[in-house]
Every structure is written in structure tokens, then in C-alpha cells.
Design a protein around this motif. Structure first.
Motif, PDB file in Angstrom:
ATOM      1  N   VAL A 253       2.945  21.689  36.160  1.00 51.29           N
ATOM      2  CA  VAL A 253       3.256  23.007  36.715  1.00 51.29           C
ATOM      3  C   VAL A 253       4.660  23.447  36.284  1.00 51.29           C
ATOM      4  O   VAL A 253       4.860  24.584  35.839  1.00 51.29           O
ATOM      5  CB  VAL A 253       3.145  22.991  38.257  1.00 51.29           C
ATOM      6  N   ASP A 254       5.644  22.540  36.420  1.00 50.57           N
ATOM      7  CA  ASP A 254       7.019  22.874  36.015  1.00 50.57           C
ATOM      8  C   ASP A 254       7.072  23.264  34.542  1.00 50.57           C
ATOM      9  O   ASP A 254       7.776  24.210  34.160  1.00 50.57           O
ATOM     10  CB  ASP A 254       7.952  21.684  36.255  1.00 50.57           C
ATOM     11  N   GLY A 255       6.333  22.536  33.707  1.00 47.54           N
ATOM     12  CA  GLY A 255       6.320  22.833  32.281  1.00 47.54           C
ATOM     13  C   GLY A 255       5.731  24.203  31.986  1.00 47.54           C
ATOM     14  O   GLY A 255       6.249  24.949  31.140  1.00 47.54           O
ATOM     15  N   LEU A 256       4.660  24.560  32.674  1.00 44.03           N
ATOM     16  CA  LEU A 256       4.020  25.852  32.445  1.00 44.03           C
ATOM     17  C   LEU A 256       4.860  27.001  32.996  1.00 44.03           C
ATOM     18  O   LEU A 256       4.876  28.098  32.424  1.00 44.03           O
ATOM     19  CB  LEU A 256       2.622  25.856  33.064  1.00 44.03           C
ATOM     20  N   ILE A 257       5.567  26.757  34.099  1.00 45.10           N
ATOM     21  CA  ILE A 257       6.493  27.773  34.609  1.00 45.10           C
ATOM     22  C   ILE A 257       7.594  28.026  33.576  1.00 45.10           C
ATOM     23  O   ILE A 257       7.947  29.173  33.279  1.00 45.10           O
ATOM     24  CB  ILE A 257       7.106  27.335  35.948  1.00 45.10           C
ATOM     25  N   THR A 258       8.139  26.941  33.027  1.00 48.68           N
ATOM     26  CA  THR A 258       9.194  27.064  32.024  1.00 48.68           C
ATOM     27  C   THR A 258       8.681  27.752  30.771  1.00 48.68           C
ATOM     28  O   THR A 258       9.362  28.605  30.185  1.00 48.68           O
ATOM     29  CB  THR A 258       9.768  25.684  31.683  1.00 48.68           C
ATOM     30  N   ARG A 259       7.464  27.391  30.351  1.00 47.26           N
ATOM     31  CA  ARG A 259       6.860  28.035  29.180  1.00 47.26           C
ATOM     32  C   ARG A 259       6.722  29.541  29.409  1.00 47.26           C
ATOM     33  O   ARG A 259       7.005  30.355  28.529  1.00 47.26           O
ATOM     34  CB  ARG A 259       5.502  27.408  28.901  1.00 47.26           C
ATOM     35  N   THR A 260       6.295  29.918  30.612  1.00 52.10           N
ATOM     36  CA  THR A 260       6.169  31.336  30.948  1.00 52.10           C
ATOM     37  C   THR A 260       7.517  32.037  30.864  1.00 52.10           C
ATOM     38  O   THR A 260       7.613  33.190  30.434  1.00 52.10           O
ATOM     39  CB  THR A 260       5.589  31.493  32.364  1.00 52.10           C
ATOM     40  N   ALA A 261       8.579  31.311  31.277  1.00 50.60           N
ATOM     41  CA  ALA A 261       9.924  31.904  31.298  1.00 50.60           C
ATOM     42  C   ALA A 261      10.497  32.110  29.902  1.00 50.60           C
ATOM     43  O   ALA A 261      11.185  33.105  29.648  1.00 50.60           O
ATOM     44  CB  ALA A 261      10.868  31.024  32.111  1.00 50.60           C
ATOM     45  N   ILE A 262      10.219  31.184  28.987  1.00 51.63           N
ATOM     46  CA  ILE A 262      10.909  31.219  27.693  1.00 51.63           C
ATOM     47  C   ILE A 262      10.069  31.731  26.530  1.00 51.63           C
ATOM     48  O   ILE A 262      10.616  32.078  25.486  1.00 51.63           O
ATOM     49  CB  ILE A 262      11.469  29.824  27.331  1.00 51.63           C
TER      50      ILE A 262
ATOM     51  N   PRO B 228       7.675  34.565  25.247  1.00 57.12           N
ATOM     52  CA  PRO B 228       7.118  35.898  25.520  1.00 57.12           C
ATOM     53  C   PRO B 228       5.668  36.042  25.075  1.00 57.12           C
ATOM     54  O   PRO B 228       4.975  36.979  25.481  1.00 57.12           O
ATOM     55  CB  PRO B 228       8.038  36.842  24.727  1.00 57.12           C
ATOM     56  N   HIS B 229       5.197  35.106  24.250  1.00 55.96           N
ATOM     57  CA  HIS B 229       3.831  35.172  23.751  1.00 55.96           C
ATOM     58  C   HIS B 229       2.859  34.342  24.597  1.00 55.96           C
ATOM     59  O   HIS B 229       1.651  34.401  24.372  1.00 55.96           O
ATOM     60  CB  HIS B 229       3.773  34.686  22.292  1.00 55.96           C
ATOM     61  N   PHE B 230       3.395  33.581  25.550  1.00 60.28           N
ATOM     62  CA  PHE B 230       2.525  32.740  26.367  1.00 60.28           C
ATOM     63  C   PHE B 230       1.925  33.566  27.501  1.00 60.28           C
ATOM     64  O   PHE B 230       2.640  34.208  28.268  1.00 60.28           O
ATOM     65  CB  PHE B 230       3.311  31.561  26.952  1.00 60.28           C
ATOM     66  N   ASP B 231       0.615  33.540  27.593  1.00 56.92           N
ATOM     67  CA  ASP B 231      -0.109  34.295  28.612  1.00 56.92           C
ATOM     68  C   ASP B 231      -0.909  33.303  29.459  1.00 56.92           C
ATOM     69  O   ASP B 231      -1.969  32.843  29.044  1.00 56.92           O
ATOM     70  CB  ASP B 231      -1.038  35.310  27.946  1.00 56.92           C
ATOM     71  N   PHE B 232      -0.371  32.964  30.640  1.00 59.10           N
ATOM     72  CA  PHE B 232      -1.058  31.976  31.465  1.00 59.10           C
ATOM     73  C   PHE B 232      -2.448  32.452  31.870  1.00 59.10           C
ATOM     74  O   PHE B 232      -3.377  31.659  31.978  1.00 59.10           O
ATOM     75  CB  PHE B 232      -0.235  31.644  32.714  1.00 59.10           C
ATOM     76  N   GLN B 233      -2.603  33.746  32.093  1.00 56.80           N
ATOM     77  CA  GLN B 233      -3.912  34.290  32.451  1.00 56.80           C
ATOM     78  C   GLN B 233      -4.948  33.911  31.391  1.00 56.80           C
ATOM     79  O   GLN B 233      -6.079  33.535  31.713  1.00 56.80           O
ATOM     80  CB  GLN B 233      -3.828  35.814  32.577  1.00 56.80           C
TER      81      GLN B 233
END
Length: 211
Positions: A163-172, A174-179
């Protein structure tokens, strides 16, 4: 507005302003003056509610982990524990927890890695949150929805690290779309936890076997 309500509203305003400052400038670079200015208060107003910038930062960590623990406890009432686990993890990634956003959580992780006081509070509150989550995992294991032979304490650590990794990925990124990747995320978690998938101890090499 009653005095206590006014005081509470001012505290929340400071927390929200500090969250924006910390996310934008970083914890080390953000000053008490910056926070007060962002909130539209005189600098002295901050000290009415918090004794220091550090105290304000720690309050955010306690609040975020406290919200996570509460959500896990509330999920215990749901009939399908595995579905509740997936919703909880997905929710943590989508919405970190007021007043923390994705960028600020990445900053909190970085500061906790190098600041002893922040590290201490982070792990104390993280442990409390994961204890509530382990109870939810145990409910799923008892229902046969996940592998009961898994070390649930370790599982909680691994899942929250993800979860922490995916939150960080979302933050840094701009092309990552968790949806876009959400269903893949849930599929991988289910496969990792499904009954009968716990790793078995590797067999000893022939040379180590007793004659």
C-alpha cells in the motif's frame, strides 16, 4: 460559534494548512511561519494548539494511522472478510486519510526513516493499525477465505508495504493510474492469500541429508 467549536475549527484549519505546506515544501523546509501564513493566522496562533512543528507533524501521523485502525475495526462487522480486506486496502491507496494526501504520505515515510522522534511515533501507531488489520485477516483465515497457515503478522506488514509503495507511486508518477490497475492489484492479493498457497520449506540438498 461556541468557544470550543471555534478552537476545534482553528486546529483543523492549521492541520490542513500544514498538510499543504509539508506536501509542497517538505517537512524540513516548512516553517511555523509558513504554516501560519497558509492558514491565515498569526504565528502565535499555532502555539495555542501545538507546541511545535514536530508536534503538528506527529498529530497527522497519529490521525492517519488511527483512521486506518478504525476502518479495520469497522470492517470486522462485514460478513465477507476477504472482500472487506480488499476494500480496505483499495481505500487506503485511493484516499490516504485527512489531512494527509499521497505526496504528504511519501514525505512522512521519508522523514520517519531519518528522524528518531517521528520514527518512534510512526511505528507505534503503525503497529496499532496493523493489529486491527491482523484481526480482520484472522477472521478471513477462520472462514477459509485465506490460507490459515500464513504468518498473519508478516502478511499485514507485506500488504501495508505494498500500500505504501502504491501511494508513493501515485504521488511521484503522473502516468500511474491506480484505477486502471486496481483489479490487477486485488487479483494479485487474492492469489497470494488463497488457501494452499503458503510456501513450503525447501528440501535440504542431498549432501546435507543424514546418511
Amino acid at each position: 460559534m461556541a468557544r470550543e467549536d471555534q478552537k476545534s475549527a482553528s486546529k483543523e484549519r492549521l492541520l490542513a494548512a500544514a498538510a499543504r505546506c509539508f506536501a509542497r515544501k517538505g517537512y524540513a523546509s516548512c516553517t511555523v511561519t509558513d504554516i501560519a501564513k497558509e492558514a491565515g493566522f498569526a504565528q502565535g496562533a499555532l502555539y495555542v494548539h501545538f507546541k511545535s512543528k514536530e508536534a503538528l507533524f506527529l498529530e497527522m501521523i497519529r490521525r492517519e494511522h488511527g483512521q486506518g485502525a478504525q476502518k479495520a475495526r469497522e470492517s470486522m462487522s462485514e460478513e465477507n472478510a476477504l472482500a472487506a480486506i480488499l476494500r480496505l486496502l483499495e481505500g487506503c491507496i485511493r484516499d490516504v486519510g485527512y489531512p494527509v494526501d499521497h505526496s504528504l504520505w511519501a514525505e512522512i515515510l521519508a522523514v520517519a526513516a531519518r528522524d528518531a522522534a517521528v520514527h518512534k511515533v510512526f511505528w507505534e501507531t503503525d503497529s496499532e493499525m496493523r493489529a486491527a488489520f491482523v484481526a480482520l485477516l484472522r477472521k478471513a483465515a477462520d472462514a477459509g477465505q485465506i490460507d490459515a497457515s500464513l504468518d498473519l503478522e508478516a502478511v499485514s506488514c507485506w500488504l501495508y508495504a505494498l500500500v505504501d509503495g502504491l501511494i508513493t507511486r501515485t504521488a511521484i508518477d503522473p502516468h500511474f493510474d491506480f484505477q486502471k490497475h486496481c483489479e490487477s492489484f486485488k487479483t494479485l492479493v487474492c492469489r497470494a492469500l488463497q488457501p494452499g498457497t503458503a510456501a513450503k520449506p525447501a528440501a535440504k540438498p542431498a549432501a546435507d541429508l543424514p546418511e
